[in-house]
Design an enzyme around this catalytic site. Structure first.
Site, PDB file in Angstrom:
ATOM      1  N   ASP A  38       1.232  -1.485  -0.295  1.00  0.00           N
ATOM      2  CA  ASP A  38       0.268   0.178   0.019  1.00  0.00           C
ATOM      3  C   ASP A  38       0.688   1.135   0.466  1.00  0.00           C
ATOM      4  O   ASP A  38       2.047   1.566   0.134  1.00  0.00           O
ATOM      5  CB  ASP A  38      -0.820  -0.069   1.353  1.00  0.00           C
ATOM      6  CG  ASP A  38      -2.490   1.034   1.217  1.00  0.00           C
ATOM      7  OD1 ASP A  38      -2.825   0.054   0.626  1.00  0.00           O
ATOM      8  OD2 ASP A  38      -2.289   1.713   1.170  1.00  0.00           O
ATOM      9  N   ASP A  64       4.107   3.497  -4.041  1.00  0.00           N
ATOM     10  CA  ASP A  64       2.752   3.750  -4.900  1.00  0.00           C
ATOM     11  C   ASP A  64       2.900   3.016  -5.750  1.00  0.00           C
ATOM     12  O   ASP A  64       4.022   2.786  -7.071  1.00  0.00           O
ATOM     13  CB  ASP A  64       3.612   5.750  -4.936  1.00  0.00           C
ATOM     14  CG  ASP A  64       2.757   6.568  -6.203  1.00  0.00           C
ATOM     15  OD1 ASP A  64       1.226   5.400  -6.389  1.00  0.00           O
ATOM     16  OD2 ASP A  64       2.565   7.577  -5.595  1.00  0.00           O
ATOM     17  N   VAL A  65       1.568   2.138  -6.575  1.00  0.00           N
ATOM     18  CA  VAL A  65       1.495   1.233  -7.404  1.00  0.00           C
ATOM     19  C   VAL A  65       1.507   2.054  -9.112  1.00  0.00           C
ATOM     20  O   VAL A  65       0.776   1.997  -9.979  1.00  0.00           O
ATOM     21  CB  VAL A  65      -0.165   0.559  -7.160  1.00  0.00           C
ATOM     22  CG1 VAL A  65      -0.082  -0.009  -6.428  1.00  0.00           C
ATOM     23  CG2 VAL A  65      -1.204   1.621  -7.461  1.00  0.00           C
ATOM     24  N   ASN A  91      -5.535  -4.446  -6.697  1.00  0.00           N
ATOM     25  CA  ASN A  91      -6.601  -4.055  -6.441  1.00  0.00           C
ATOM     26  C   ASN A  91      -6.765  -2.584  -5.661  1.00  0.00           C
ATOM     27  O   ASN A  91      -7.766  -2.247  -5.525  1.00  0.00           O
ATOM     28  CB  ASN A  91      -6.647  -4.566  -5.020  1.00  0.00           C
ATOM     29  CG  ASN A  91      -7.702  -4.197  -4.122  1.00  0.00           C
ATOM     30  OD1 ASN A  91      -9.521  -4.456  -3.899  1.00  0.00           O
ATOM     31  ND2 ASN A  91      -7.365  -3.742  -2.906  1.00  0.00           N
ATOM     32  N   TYR A 156     -13.849   7.513 -12.864  1.00  0.00           N
ATOM     33  CA  TYR A 156     -13.660   6.099 -12.607  1.00  0.00           C
ATOM     34  C   TYR A 156     -14.823   4.969 -12.571  1.00  0.00           C
ATOM     35  O   TYR A 156     -14.151   3.826 -13.109  1.00  0.00           O
ATOM     36  CB  TYR A 156     -14.362   5.878 -11.025  1.00  0.00           C
ATOM     37  CG  TYR A 156     -14.214   5.356  -9.950  1.00  0.00           C
ATOM     38  CD1 TYR A 156     -13.528   4.606  -9.293  1.00  0.00           C
ATOM     39  CD2 TYR A 156     -16.010   3.758 -10.488  1.00  0.00           C
ATOM     40  CE1 TYR A 156     -13.262   3.730  -8.657  1.00  0.00           C
ATOM     41  CE2 TYR A 156     -15.202   2.605  -9.021  1.00  0.00           C
ATOM     42  CZ  TYR A 156     -14.281   2.902  -8.801  1.00  0.00           C
ATOM     43  OH  TYR A 156     -14.530   1.455  -7.859  1.00  0.00           O
ATOM     44  N   LYS A 160     -12.618   1.862 -14.482  1.00  0.00           N
ATOM     45  CA  LYS A 160     -13.378   0.628 -14.356  1.00  0.00           C
ATOM     46  C   LYS A 160     -13.267  -0.293 -15.237  1.00  0.00           C
ATOM     47  O   LYS A 160     -13.455  -1.561 -15.792  1.00  0.00           O
ATOM     48  CB  LYS A 160     -13.833   0.488 -13.119  1.00  0.00           C
ATOM     49  CG  LYS A 160     -13.778   1.312 -11.790  1.00  0.00           C
ATOM     50  CD  LYS A 160     -12.633   0.177 -11.498  1.00  0.00           C
ATOM     51  CE  LYS A 160     -11.839   0.372  -9.804  1.00  0.00           C
ATOM     52  NZ  LYS A 160     -10.939   0.181  -9.425  1.00  0.00           N
TER      53      LYS A 160
HETATM   54  N1  LIG Z   1     -15.912  -0.301  -1.731  1.00  0.00           N
HETATM   55  C1  LIG Z   1     -16.483  -1.058  -2.960  1.00  0.00           C
HETATM   56  O1  LIG Z   1     -18.002  -0.791  -2.752  1.00  0.00           O
HETATM   57  C2  LIG Z   1     -15.954  -0.993  -3.783  1.00  0.00           C
HETATM   58  C3  LIG Z   1     -16.977  -1.330  -5.033  1.00  0.00           C
HETATM   59  C4  LIG Z   1     -16.603  -1.450  -6.810  1.00  0.00           C
HETATM   60  C5  LIG Z   1     -15.031  -1.654  -6.704  1.00  0.00           C
HETATM   61  N2  LIG Z   1     -13.997  -1.104  -5.706  1.00  0.00           N
HETATM   62  C6  LIG Z   1     -12.652  -1.351  -5.846  1.00  0.00           C
HETATM   63  O2  LIG Z   1     -11.612  -1.766  -5.181  1.00  0.00           O
HETATM   64  C7  LIG Z   1     -10.340  -1.115  -4.932  1.00  0.00           C
HETATM   65  C8  LIG Z   1      -9.940  -1.449  -3.062  1.00  0.00           C
HETATM   66  O3  LIG Z   1     -11.126  -0.156  -2.386  1.00  0.00           O
HETATM   67  P1  LIG Z   1     -11.486  -0.084  -0.957  1.00  0.00           P
HETATM   68  O4  LIG Z   1     -13.302  -0.082  -1.852  1.00  0.00           O
HETATM   69  O5  LIG Z   1     -10.927  -2.090  -0.222  1.00  0.00           O
HETATM   70  O6  LIG Z   1     -11.026   1.027  -0.734  1.00  0.00           O
HETATM   71  P2  LIG Z   1      -9.770   1.387   0.256  1.00  0.00           P
HETATM   72  O7  LIG Z   1      -9.786   2.791   0.670  1.00  0.00           O
HETATM   73  O8  LIG Z   1     -10.181   0.340   1.583  1.00  0.00           O
HETATM   74  O9  LIG Z   1      -8.617   0.583  -0.371  1.00  0.00           O
HETATM   75  C9  LIG Z   1      -7.777   0.931  -1.228  1.00  0.00           C
HETATM   76  C10 LIG Z   1      -6.426   0.965  -0.742  1.00  0.00           C
HETATM   77  O10 LIG Z   1      -5.543   1.618  -1.995  1.00  0.00           O
HETATM   78  C11 LIG Z   1      -4.600   1.915  -1.281  1.00  0.00           C
HETATM   79  N3  LIG Z   1      -4.074   2.763  -2.324  1.00  0.00           N
HETATM   80  C12 LIG Z   1      -4.640   4.446  -3.014  1.00  0.00           C
HETATM   81  N4  LIG Z   1      -3.524   4.507  -3.609  1.00  0.00           N
HETATM   82  C13 LIG Z   1      -3.426   3.275  -3.677  1.00  0.00           C
HETATM   83  C14 LIG Z   1      -1.761   3.919  -4.775  1.00  0.00           C
HETATM   84  N5  LIG Z   1      -0.766   5.154  -5.665  1.00  0.00           N
HETATM   85  N6  LIG Z   1      -0.145   2.864  -4.277  1.00  0.00           N
HETATM   86  C15 LIG Z   1      -0.943   2.714  -3.480  1.00  0.00           C
HETATM   87  N7  LIG Z   1      -1.681   1.582  -2.576  1.00  0.00           N
HETATM   88  C16 LIG Z   1      -2.728   2.866  -3.432  1.00  0.00           C
HETATM   89  C17 LIG Z   1      -5.292   3.195  -0.151  1.00  0.00           C
HETATM   90  O11 LIG Z   1      -4.203   3.440   0.771  1.00  0.00           O
HETATM   91  C18 LIG Z   1      -6.373   2.347   0.107  1.00  0.00           C
HETATM   92  O12 LIG Z   1      -5.554   1.146   1.674  1.00  0.00           O
HETATM   93  C19 LIG Z   1     -10.352   0.054  -5.717  1.00  0.00           C
HETATM   94  O13 LIG Z   1      -9.580  -0.413  -6.584  1.00  0.00           O
HETATM   95  C20 LIG Z   1     -12.083   0.109  -5.538  1.00  0.00           C
HETATM   96  O14 LIG Z   1     -12.285   0.773  -6.628  1.00  0.00           O
HETATM   97  C21 LIG Z   1     -14.694  -0.443  -3.791  1.00  0.00           C
END
Ligand SMILES: NC(=O)c1ccc[n+]([C@@H]2O[C@H](COP(=O)([O-])OP(=O)(O)OC[C@H]3O[C@@H](n4cnc5c(N)ncnc54)[C@H](O)[C@@H]3O)[C@@H](O)[C@H]2O)c1
Length: 276
Positions: A38, A64-65, A91, A156, A160
């Site tokens: 992360d 940083d991804v 992810n 977004y 996606k």
């Molecule tokens: N929560 C939902 O309802 C939902 C629905 C569909 C898709 N998603 C997708 O699921 C994935 C995870 O999201 P989540 O809901 O767990 O949210 P979250 O914010 O809890 O997790 C995302 C994580 O990614 C990390 N991150 C952000 N930018 C980064 C970078 N540049 N380098 C490394 N790490 C980075 C953040 O610090 C965070 O810990 C995302 O791709 C999101 O788009 C989530």
């Protein structure tokens, strides 16, 4: 040989919390060693400590991804640390909420960098190792929004849709080249995480409302488990909520017949929450 169990190694980006941590826990629960990745240093260290306390083989890296060189270094680090890599969960992601009339170029590029370009960097970094091993699995997190338009989230939605298209391209290319590496794409519906409160843009009250909506959604540990199970079953398209299929079918049906938008483009939220 690919192992989604003891002896196997999983890498999870965005693993400091939310869905990524759910994936890391599910992988560890199956006996895999896990590399948590992360950009948030303190949260990813705490998540790794928590998982290590359960007895799992765990390491973490602050990466940083959006940095392709850092992703290549990560791939080398995983092999140095664990000797192999079985499943990579690409992810990490961010949200941005604004109408198209107000979307800035900076926000557009940031969402493309974190939500789609990073997935290509991850594939590019880990694939050579998997090709050399002769096994491996690349999973990426798209979204239910890979399957419909959604208001006020243009960047977004585009990113996606791109993740789904990229992973489909990856798997088709691997098959055509007869490379024994597999891939899959996860399309979550609403999951109870802090995604909305971390959004890089949006009105505070709207984000809070979005946060409360998501938090009626599925638990991240359930998402992690169902994703690992689906990969083990050989699924390519992985969904958390079949309740979205009605909307997807309506969209495709109109696209292929009268060319109109379906009258109801939104999900049936009650059904989504009931099936979380
Ligand atoms: N929560 C939902 O309802 C939902 C629905 C569909 C898709 N998603 C997708 O699921 C994935 C995870 O999201 P989540 O809901 O767990 O949210 P979250 O914010 O809890 O997790 C995302 C994580 O990614 C990390 N991150 C952000 N930018 C980064 C970078 N540049 N380098 C490394 N790490 C980075 C953040 O610090 C965070 O810990 C995302 O791709 C999101 O788009 C989530």
């Amino acid at each position: 040989m690919l192992s989604i169990g003891a002896g196997g190694v999983a890498v999870v980006t965005g693993a400091a919390g939310g869905i990524g941590l759910g994936m890391a826990r599910a992988a560890a629960g199956r006996g895999m060693a896990v590399m948590l990745v992360d950009v948030d240093e303190s949260r990813v260290a705490a998540a790794a400590d928590g998982l290590a306390a359960s007895g799992a083989g765990v390491a973490h890296r602050v990466v940083d991804v959006t940095d392709p060189a850092a992703m290549e270094k990560l791939a080398a680090d995983v092999v140095n640390e664990f000797g192999r890599v079985d499943v990579v969960f690409l992810n990490a992601g961010i949200a941005a909420v604004s109408p198209i009339t107000e979307m800035t170029v900076e926000d557009w590029h940031r969402v493309m960098d974190v939500d789609i370009n990073s997935v290509f960097y991850g594939v590019r970094a880990f694939l050579p190792i998997m090709v050399e091993q002769g096994y491996g699995h690349l999973n990426a997190t798209a979204s239910a929004n890979a399957w419909r338009g959604d208001m006020f989230q243009a960047s977004y939605n585009v990113a996606k849709h791109g993740v789904a298209a990229l992973m489909e391209s990856v798997v088709l290319d691997l098959r055509a080249l007869e490379i024994p590496v597999d891939a899959s794409v996860l399309s979550p519906g609403p999951i109870a995480t802090d995604l909305m409160t971390r959004s890089i843009s949006g009105d505070e009250a709207d984000l809070q409302e979005g946060h409360e909506m998501l938090n009626q959604g599925m638990d991240s540990d359930k998402v992690g488990k169902l994703t690992l199970d689906a990969i083990a079953e050989g699924r390519f398209w992985i969904f958390t909520h079949p309740a979205i299929f009605k909307t997807i079918r309506a969209r495709m049906e109109h696209a292929l017949t009268d060319g109109a938008l379906p009258p109801e483009v939104d999900w049936d939220w009650e059904e989504l929450f009931a099936t979380s």
